[in-house]
Design a protein around this motif. Sequence first.
Motif, mmCIF file in Angstrom:
data_model
loop_
_atom_site.group_PDB
_atom_site.id
_atom_site.type_symbol
_atom_site.label_atom_id
_atom_site.label_comp_id
_atom_site.label_asym_id
_atom_site.label_seq_id
_atom_site.Cartn_x
_atom_site.Cartn_y
_atom_site.Cartn_z
ATOM 1 N N ILE A 25 37.178 38.464 42.780
ATOM 2 C CA ILE A 25 36.937 38.123 41.376
ATOM 3 C C ILE A 25 36.058 36.875 41.289
ATOM 4 O O ILE A 25 35.099 36.811 40.500
ATOM 5 C CB ILE A 25 38.271 37.895 40.633
ATOM 6 C CG1 ILE A 25 39.055 39.203 40.521
ATOM 7 C CG2 ILE A 25 38.013 37.321 39.231
ATOM 8 C CD1 ILE A 25 40.468 39.023 39.988
ATOM 9 N N TRP A 85 35.171 42.850 36.463
ATOM 10 C CA TRP A 85 35.707 41.910 37.452
ATOM 11 C C TRP A 85 36.749 42.528 38.373
ATOM 12 O O TRP A 85 36.924 42.094 39.518
ATOM 13 C CB TRP A 85 36.312 40.694 36.748
ATOM 14 C CG TRP A 85 37.429 41.033 35.786
ATOM 15 C CD1 TRP A 85 37.299 41.285 34.465
ATOM 16 C CD2 TRP A 85 38.816 41.174 36.090
ATOM 17 N NE1 TRP A 85 38.530 41.577 33.902
ATOM 18 C CE2 TRP A 85 39.478 41.514 34.876
ATOM 19 C CE3 TRP A 85 39.584 41.047 37.244
ATOM 20 C CZ2 TRP A 85 40.856 41.733 34.808
ATOM 21 C CZ3 TRP A 85 40.953 41.268 37.178
ATOM 22 C CH2 TRP A 85 41.577 41.599 35.970
ATOM 23 N N TYR A 145 32.447 37.747 42.439
ATOM 24 C CA TYR A 145 31.810 38.631 41.453
ATOM 25 C C TYR A 145 31.388 37.859 40.201
ATOM 26 O O TYR A 145 30.219 37.895 39.788
ATOM 27 C CB TYR A 145 32.776 39.749 41.091
ATOM 28 C CG TYR A 145 32.257 40.755 40.075
ATOM 29 C CD1 TYR A 145 31.575 41.891 40.478
ATOM 30 C CD2 TYR A 145 32.479 40.566 38.711
ATOM 31 C CE1 TYR A 145 31.112 42.824 39.547
ATOM 32 C CE2 TYR A 145 32.019 41.477 37.772
ATOM 33 C CZ TYR A 145 31.337 42.607 38.199
ATOM 34 O OH TYR A 145 30.882 43.519 37.273
ATOM 35 N N LEU A 146 32.339 37.140 39.606
ATOM 36 C CA LEU A 146 32.033 36.421 38.372
ATOM 37 C C LEU A 146 31.144 35.205 38.643
ATOM 38 O O LEU A 146 30.286 34.860 37.812
ATOM 39 C CB LEU A 146 33.328 35.982 37.687
ATOM 40 C CG LEU A 146 34.200 37.119 37.126
ATOM 41 C CD1 LEU A 146 35.469 36.549 36.494
ATOM 42 C CD2 LEU A 146 33.427 37.946 36.101
ATOM 43 N N ALA A 155 30.708 41.296 33.079
ATOM 44 C CA ALA A 155 31.967 40.552 33.204
ATOM 45 C C ALA A 155 33.193 41.452 33.175
ATOM 46 O O ALA A 155 34.178 41.200 33.891
ATOM 47 C CB ALA A 155 32.066 39.497 32.095
#
Length: 432
Positions: A127, A149, A130-131, A146
């Motif tokens: 997470i 996630w 990725y974000l 977004a």
Amino acid sequence: MYRVWNFVTNYSLLLIFGALIALVWANTDPHSYHVLVEYPLWFNDTIGVSMEKWVKLMGEDAEAFGHAETAKVLTAHYLVNDILMAFFFAIAGKEVWEAVILKNGSLRGKKAATPLFATAGGMFGPIGVYLGLAAFLGSDTYDAVANGWAIPTATDIAFSYLVGRLVFGAGHPAVRFLLLLAIADDAAGLIILAIFYPTGDLAPAWLLLSLASAVGVYVFFNWLPRRLDRGDQIRPRSTWVRQKLSWWPYLVAGALSWFGFAQSGLHPALGLLPIVPTLPHADRAFGIFAEAEQYLTDLLNHTEHLLKHPVEVVLFLFGLMNAGVEFSAIGDPTWLVLAGLIIGKPIGVLLFGYVGAHTLRLGLPEGMRTVDLFVIGCVAAIGFTVSLFVASVAFEPGPVQDAAKMGALFSFAAAAISLVAGKVTRVQKREA
């Protein structure tokens, strides 16, 4: 003790076969593939995607299907992802239920503590990557991706277990550790799907139907017969219910529970989960992939055995309906999902596993090194099945969803990375 090869052959190869057909089809004749996926099976007012959404997805092709105006359309995609995949998640839920509730369950006690910490790292790490990378690419990219996630948090239990055996050998304690991590990851994934990815406006009152179905079938077809048979070694009522009614009451309760989930706004593929704990169960389990599981005759395991072959077909159809992505769709979401898996997973599993094993002194299984946590994280980075599923619910059909799905498909690269990591870290393979 464990026989994974038959499981992989029966489940995973059919899934891969369906995915390969979809990829070839979508890249040679995307129009006909699109029509297949959204093909209307039943125009009605109760089950399926909304008519408005279906017309938007089909475009001009919608006019080719003469129909009366209805509120819903049961499409091929909805049938597979929202109805049939409920049986796949029921089997996953069964394994999680056994691991948590049974006295010797694999997710109970101190033996599960460090794997659970590693599981948390295997979710927070992806997470964060990725974000974080999405934010680095700019606010437009971040806003667009977004909601995906959770895609890189998934671990494909069958493929990861297979690769884990290849890297560590069947007798290495890291394989058992990986299996615990994957089961816990499944449990967390089910919770994430239920909470963060509703399919529509929430109407929680409908969950009372699911609750009533679960309580009713448990009381009348599990608890009550056993209650009436107290003191009678022959157990005539329990035997009659098991032999004459078998799993039929639970199928009816499952259908009602599924409908309650569908109407509540929660993803209906999770609709059978409340029914799983209500089935009579033996007081022990041998664990997923265990050969001895086939000899358990309790109703829960009997039902799982009956579902085995149908779910094989379901996974083939799932691959066919979800993996049809054009290669031109590769974009930022592809690399974000892939980075979350192959970077975030190993780092997260290593860091959180280290904290659990050493900072909190929960320890590691005998014969397992700290560096093995990193290799386990590489193996767990194979997202595939569940990552594909999450991508299909996280984004609306279109370029972003397709690009994210491609990242899930590319996560197979983690298998090669795992083999290299095993060599670099000098893993000593141990055969059973």
